[in-house]
Design a protein around this motif. Structure first.
Motif, PDB file in Angstrom:
ATOM      1  N   UNK A 287     -30.595  30.568   0.707  1.00  0.00           N
ATOM      2  CA  UNK A 287     -31.334  29.563   1.480  1.00  0.00           C
ATOM      3  C   UNK A 287     -31.013  29.726   2.963  1.00  0.00           C
ATOM      4  N   UNK A 288     -32.018  29.899   3.815  1.00  0.00           N
ATOM      5  CA  UNK A 288     -31.754  30.093   5.251  1.00  0.00           C
ATOM      6  C   UNK A 288     -31.277  28.808   5.916  1.00  0.00           C
ATOM      7  N   UNK A 289     -30.309  28.925   6.813  1.00  0.00           N
ATOM      8  CA  UNK A 289     -29.835  27.756   7.547  1.00  0.00           C
ATOM      9  C   UNK A 289     -30.432  27.691   8.951  1.00  0.00           C
ATOM     10  N   UNK A 290     -31.169  28.730   9.333  1.00  0.00           N
ATOM     11  CA  UNK A 290     -31.877  28.758  10.619  1.00  0.00           C
ATOM     12  C   UNK A 290     -32.851  29.925  10.589  1.00  0.00           C
ATOM     13  N   UNK A 291     -33.559  30.138  11.694  1.00  0.00           N
ATOM     14  CA  UNK A 291     -34.480  31.268  11.784  1.00  0.00           C
ATOM     15  C   UNK A 291     -33.864  32.445  12.533  1.00  0.00           C
ATOM     16  N   UNK A 292     -32.533  32.444  12.657  1.00  0.00           N
ATOM     17  CA  UNK A 292     -31.855  33.492  13.423  1.00  0.00           C
ATOM     18  C   UNK A 292     -32.105  34.876  12.837  1.00  0.00           C
ATOM     19  N   UNK A 293     -32.076  34.998  11.500  1.00  0.00           N
ATOM     20  CA  UNK A 293     -32.304  36.299  10.870  1.00  0.00           C
ATOM     21  C   UNK A 293     -33.698  36.827  11.186  1.00  0.00           C
TER      22      UNK A 293
END
Length: 327
Positions: A287-293
């Protein structure tokens, strides 16, 4: 014309480069502020020497001279040096490559609380039902200037009495507005009260005694593919055993995805004790915790498919990205 290094030597300032803040690199702001304060005397001497002043000043140079001439500039810089770290730490959390969705709600709550403590009266915070119900923009809820948290560097500069009473009053109004605006931005930009962030805390083995099976069911309902063999009863039994397990020999401070991989390998009489539970939790780790990737990928695309390489095929670009992301 004398170089900046000469003025650094004259003023006894460390010989360092002047940093430039990049709008797309928000984390550079604090470093630039710290470097500017460190190099203040050398820069002041450089811009106000006869060689610079004797030439016809450009509009940019005029703005620089006004900035260094203004007695309030250093007060604001010291305040930024004090206040920016709380935002930098939150930004660093969002930019981590490792899974952090399980701690995101708590960390964002801590950031908001730190901001509140800096400028809101303690009694207003203590009496509030929660941090979201505090009327932080009301002056009656805010601290007086003597109690505002602005940092020792800022206080020491104000004690020099270089600013007029009006400038000091304006400065404290601006700092209150800064904190209030920043807090409103945190509340409006981050889903701090979203149920998903609350239920994601079940990923944290340290929270196993505080989380119930309903947290597992919440995610199982949304991602049934994570339930190994579709066997919810097995998952429930393993979670119950896991809650009372002492987890002896495991470092609970390691990356949560690595930790769950090791938990999944724990054996009892040759059988994996938490196979279904570990499979479920490792699935939640994506689950992504931000859009940094996503932003990192977009940045790599822009760096590799340039105007000079506009005809690059999609397959070649994909191969390059795969190589660079794995290195």
């Amino acid at each position: 014309m004398k170089s900046l290094q000469e003025f650094q030597r004259i003023t006894g300032t460390a010989l360092r480069k002047i940093l430039k803040h990049g709008p797309t690199r928000w984390l550079s702001l604090l470093q630039c502020v710290e470097r500017l304060l460190e190099q203040w005397d050398a820069l002041f001497a450089f811009f106000f020497n006869e060689d610079v002043l004797g030439s016809k000043p450009t509009d940019r140079l005029k703005r620089i001279l006004v900035f260094f001439s203004n007695s309030t500039s250093k007060a604001y810089l010291n305040f930024l040096k004090y206040s920016l770290p709380m935002f930098v730490n939150a930004d660093l959390l969002l930019q981590r490559e490792e899974p952090t969705v399980h701690i995101l709600q708590k960390r964002l709550h801590d950031v908001a609380t730190d901001i509140l403590i800096a400028f809101i009266k303690p009694e207003a915070i203590a009496k509030a039902e929660d941090i979201y119900s505090i009327e932080h923009s009301r002056r009656s809820r805010q601290k007086d200037r003597e109690d505002m948290m602005i940092g020792d560097g800022t206080r020491n500069y104000l004690d020099l009495k270089l600013m007029s009473d009006k400038e000091v009053t304006t400065f404290f109004e601006d700092t209150r507005n800064f904190y209030s605006t920043a807090l409103q931005y945190v509340f409006s930009s981050f889903p701090m009260q979203h149920e998903a962030l609350n239920h994601a805390e079940v990923l944290d083995p340290c929270m196993r005694l505080k989380k119930k099976m309903e947290f597992i069911r919440y995610w199982a309902t949304r991602f049934p593919c994570l339930v190994l063999g579709g066997d919810m009863e097995r998952l429930e039994k393993e979670f119950g055993k896991f809650q009372v397990d002492g987890l002896v020999g495991l470092d609970l401070k390691m990356r949560v995805d690595v930790l769950w991989s090791r938990i999944g390998k724990m054996e009892v009489d040759g059988d994996h004790r938490y196979e279904a539970l570990a499979h479920f939790m490792k699935g939640l780790c994506v689950l992504p915790h931000s859009n940094a990737d996503s932003e990192r990928i977009f940045s790599l695309v822009r760096k590799n498919k340039t105007e000079q390489r506009a005809s690059m095929s999609r397959d070649l670009l994909t191969d390059i990205l795969q190589v660079k992301t794995k290195m």
